[in-house]
Design a protein around this motif. Structure first.
Motif, PDB file in Angstrom:
ATOM      1  N   GLY A  61       0.801  -1.216   0.000  1.00 54.72           N
ATOM      2  CA  GLY A  61       0.000   0.000   0.000  1.00 54.72           C
ATOM      3  C   GLY A  61       0.832   1.264   0.000  1.00 54.72           C
ATOM      4  O   GLY A  61       1.978   1.299  -0.471  1.00 54.72           O
ATOM      5  N   ASP A  62       0.243   2.309   0.568  1.00 55.67           N
ATOM      6  CA  ASP A  62       0.884   3.622   0.553  1.00 55.67           C
ATOM      7  C   ASP A  62       2.186   3.659   1.339  1.00 55.67           C
ATOM      8  O   ASP A  62       3.066   4.486   1.052  1.00 55.67           O
ATOM      9  CB  ASP A  62      -0.083   4.675   1.126  1.00 55.67           C
ATOM     10  CG  ASP A  62      -1.310   4.854   0.245  1.00 55.67           C
ATOM     11  OD1 ASP A  62      -1.224   4.510  -0.947  1.00 55.67           O
ATOM     12  OD2 ASP A  62      -2.354   5.321   0.758  1.00 55.67           O
ATOM     13  N   ALA A  63       2.330   2.805   2.370  1.00 59.70           N
ATOM     14  CA  ALA A  63       3.543   2.806   3.185  1.00 59.70           C
ATOM     15  C   ALA A  63       4.634   1.901   2.618  1.00 59.70           C
ATOM     16  O   ALA A  63       5.696   1.760   3.230  1.00 59.70           O
ATOM     17  CB  ALA A  63       3.215   2.373   4.612  1.00 59.70           C
ATOM     18  N   HIS A  64       4.370   1.282   1.461  1.00 61.07           N
ATOM     19  CA  HIS A  64       5.330   0.352   0.865  1.00 61.07           C
ATOM     20  C   HIS A  64       6.674   1.028   0.580  1.00 61.07           C
ATOM     21  O   HIS A  64       7.741   0.501   0.906  1.00 61.07           O
ATOM     22  CB  HIS A  64       4.743  -0.233  -0.417  1.00 61.07           C
ATOM     23  CG  HIS A  64       5.732  -0.984  -1.259  1.00 61.07           C
ATOM     24  ND1 HIS A  64       6.494  -0.363  -2.234  1.00 61.07           N
ATOM     25  CD2 HIS A  64       6.100  -2.286  -1.266  1.00 61.07           C
ATOM     26  CE1 HIS A  64       7.293  -1.251  -2.799  1.00 61.07           C
ATOM     27  NE2 HIS A  64       7.062  -2.421  -2.226  1.00 61.07           N
ATOM     28  N   PHE A 233       5.562   7.360   9.392  1.00 64.72           N
ATOM     29  CA  PHE A 233       4.285   6.822   8.949  1.00 64.72           C
ATOM     30  C   PHE A 233       3.193   7.873   9.167  1.00 64.72           C
ATOM     31  O   PHE A 233       3.169   8.565  10.177  1.00 64.72           O
ATOM     32  CB  PHE A 233       3.940   5.550   9.717  1.00 64.72           C
ATOM     33  CG  PHE A 233       4.582   4.312   9.159  1.00 64.72           C
ATOM     34  CD1 PHE A 233       5.760   4.380   8.455  1.00 64.72           C
ATOM     35  CD2 PHE A 233       4.004   3.072   9.329  1.00 64.72           C
ATOM     36  CE1 PHE A 233       6.361   3.255   7.938  1.00 64.72           C
ATOM     37  CE2 PHE A 233       4.586   1.928   8.830  1.00 64.72           C
ATOM     38  CZ  PHE A 233       5.775   2.024   8.122  1.00 64.72           C
ATOM     39  N   THR A 234       2.283   7.957   8.222  1.00 65.46           N
ATOM     40  CA  THR A 234       1.159   8.887   8.335  1.00 65.46           C
ATOM     41  C   THR A 234      -0.142   8.142   8.097  1.00 65.46           C
ATOM     42  O   THR A 234      -0.166   7.088   7.461  1.00 65.46           O
ATOM     43  CB  THR A 234       1.270  10.030   7.313  1.00 65.46           C
ATOM     44  OG1 THR A 234       1.323   9.477   5.991  1.00 65.46           O
ATOM     45  CG2 THR A 234       2.513  10.862   7.564  1.00 65.46           C
ATOM     46  N   GLY A 235      -1.245   8.686   8.591  1.00 66.10           N
ATOM     47  CA  GLY A 235      -2.548   8.090   8.380  1.00 66.10           C
ATOM     48  C   GLY A 235      -3.125   8.472   7.028  1.00 66.10           C
ATOM     49  O   GLY A 235      -2.512   9.198   6.241  1.00 66.10           O
ATOM     50  N   GLU A 240      -6.096  11.169  11.175  1.00 66.15           N
ATOM     51  CA  GLU A 240      -6.038   9.735  11.467  1.00 66.15           C
ATOM     52  C   GLU A 240      -4.629   9.333  11.878  1.00 66.15           C
ATOM     53  O   GLU A 240      -3.653   9.614  11.175  1.00 66.15           O
ATOM     54  CB  GLU A 240      -6.456   8.927  10.237  1.00 66.15           C
ATOM     55  CG  GLU A 240      -6.457   7.412  10.472  1.00 66.15           C
ATOM     56  CD  GLU A 240      -6.881   6.657   9.221  1.00 66.15           C
ATOM     57  OE1 GLU A 240      -6.276   5.613   8.926  1.00 66.15           O
ATOM     58  OE2 GLU A 240      -7.815   7.137   8.549  1.00 66.15           O
ATOM     59  N   GLU A 241      -4.512   8.712  13.028  1.00 66.09           N
ATOM     60  CA  GLU A 241      -3.221   8.248  13.514  1.00 66.09           C
ATOM     61  C   GLU A 241      -2.863   6.918  12.841  1.00 66.09           C
ATOM     62  O   GLU A 241      -3.722   6.037  12.723  1.00 66.09           O
ATOM     63  CB  GLU A 241      -3.263   8.055  15.038  1.00 66.09           C
ATOM     64  CG  GLU A 241      -3.406   9.339  15.827  1.00 66.09           C
ATOM     65  CD  GLU A 241      -2.180  10.215  15.735  1.00 66.09           C
ATOM     66  OE1 GLU A 241      -1.089   9.681  15.462  1.00 66.09           O
ATOM     67  OE2 GLU A 241      -2.313  11.438  15.917  1.00 66.09           O
TER      68      GLU A 241
END
Length: 279
Positions: A61-64, A233-235, A240-241
Motif C-alpha cells: 500500500g501507501d507505506a510500501h 508513517f502517516t494516516g 487519522e493516527e
C-alpha cells in the motif's frame, strides 16, 4: 531435598505474573495490527473483525515505499555492523586475554567508557562531520556509529570466553608446528564459537533496535532504518493516527528477532553461561 509445595506454588504464580507482564505489550500490538482503521477507535482489546489491511498497507500500500527500503537498509546495515564488530572484537579480545602488552587494561577501560557514553551527545558532532565528508545519509554513515554501540560489549563478552580457554591447548598446537595465527584460527576460535555466536546475536540486536542514530544521520530512504522510518508513517488523513500500520511494521521487524532467539536459544544460553565462569 524435597520441594516445599507452598514455595513451588508461589514461584509458579510469580512466573506467570512476570510472563503476563512481559507478553501483554506484544499481544496488544498484535491485536492493534489486526484492527481496521475504523476499529482502532473502539475500546475493545481484541479486534471486532480481524483485518490484514495494515500489513497490506506496509507491503503493497501507501507505506510500501517507506517500509520496504527501510527494512532492506536495517538488514544490510545491521549484518555488516555485526560482522565487522565480531571480527574486530575477536582479535581485540584475544589480544587482551592472551597477550601481555602495555595499555592492555586501558583498552577495556576505554571500551567500557564508550559503551556507557550517552549517545545523544555524539549525534550533533557526527551530523556535522558526516555532512562535511559525505557520509550523511549513507550506509557507511550508520555502520561506523553502530560499531560504537556493538564493539565495546563484544570486546567485553569475548574477552571472558578467551580467558576461560586453557592456554595449554594453544601451546600444544604451536609445539606441533602451527603458527600463532593458525593456533588461534584452528584451536581457539572453534572453542570460543559459543561466545562468538552469542556476541554476534547481541551485537545484531543492539544495532537492529537503534533509533537515535537512524533518525539523526539519515534524511531519505537511501539509508534510513526501520525504527526511524516508523516515525514517518502517516494516516490516510491528517486526522487519522497511523497506529495500525506502525503496529504491523513493529510486528514484522520483531519476527526475525523472535525466530533467532527460538532457533538458537540453546547456543545463546550456552554461550552466556560458559562465559560467566573463568576456567
Amino acid at each position: 531435598m524435597k520441594a516445599n509445595p507452598k514455595k513451588t506454588i508461589l514461584w509458579v504464580i510469580v512466573g506467570l505474573l512476570i510472563a503476563v507482564y512481559a507478553l501483554f505489550p506484544i499481544v496488544w500490538i498484535v491485536s492493534l495490527s489486526m484492527k481496521s482503521a475504523s476499529d482502532i477507535a473502539n475500546r475493545h482489546f481484541w479486534p471486532t473483525n480481524i483485518s490484514w489491511e495494515n500489513y497490506q498497507l506496509i507491503f503493497t500500500g501507501d507505506a510500501h515505499d517507506l517500509f520496504i527500503p527501510a527494512l532492506i537498509n536495517s538488514i544490510g546495515i545491521c549484518l555488516i555492523s555485526t560482522l565487522v564488530a565480531v571480527v574486530l572484537a575477536t582479535l581485540t579480545a584475544y589480544a587482551v586475554a592472551r597477550l601481555d602488552f602495555p595499555g592492555k587494561s586501558l583498552i577495556l577501560t576505554m571500551a567500557l567508557g564508550v559503551s556507557i557514553f550517552p549517545v545523544i551527545s555524539l549525534v550533533t558532532p557526527l551530523f556535522n562531520v558526516w555532512s562535511k565528508i559525505g557520509l550523511y545519509d549513507t550506509w557507511l554513515g550508520l555502520i561506523i556509529p553502530y560499531l560504537s554501540l556493538t564493539l565495546p560489549i563484544s570486546i567485553w563478552t569475548l574477552a571472558a570466553f578467551f580467558r576461560q580457554i586453557p592456554w595449554e591447548l594453544e601451546q600444544a598446537a604451536q609445539v606441533d608446528g602451527a603458527t600463532p595465527f593458525q593456533a588461534f584460527r584452528k584451536v581457539i576460535v572453534p572453542l570460543a564459537s559459543p561466545g562468538v555466536f552469542t556476541t554476534a546475536i547481541i551485537a545484531f540486536f543492539i544495532a537492529w533496535n537503534d533509533f537515535l542514530y537512524g533518525i539523526s544521520l539519515t534524511s531519505t530512504s537511501a539509508a534510513r532504518p526501520v525504527p526511524a522510518a516508523l516515525s514517518f508513517f502517516t494516516g490516510a488523513s491528517q486526522f487519522e493516527e497511523p497506529a495500525g500500520a506502525i503496529a504491523a511494521a513493529a510486528i514484522v521487524v520483531t519476527i526475525p528477532v523472535i525466530i533467532i532467539v527460538l532457533l538458537f536459544q540453546r547456543q545463546i544460553v550456552s554461550g552466556l553461561t560458559s562465559g560467566a565462569v573463568k576456567g
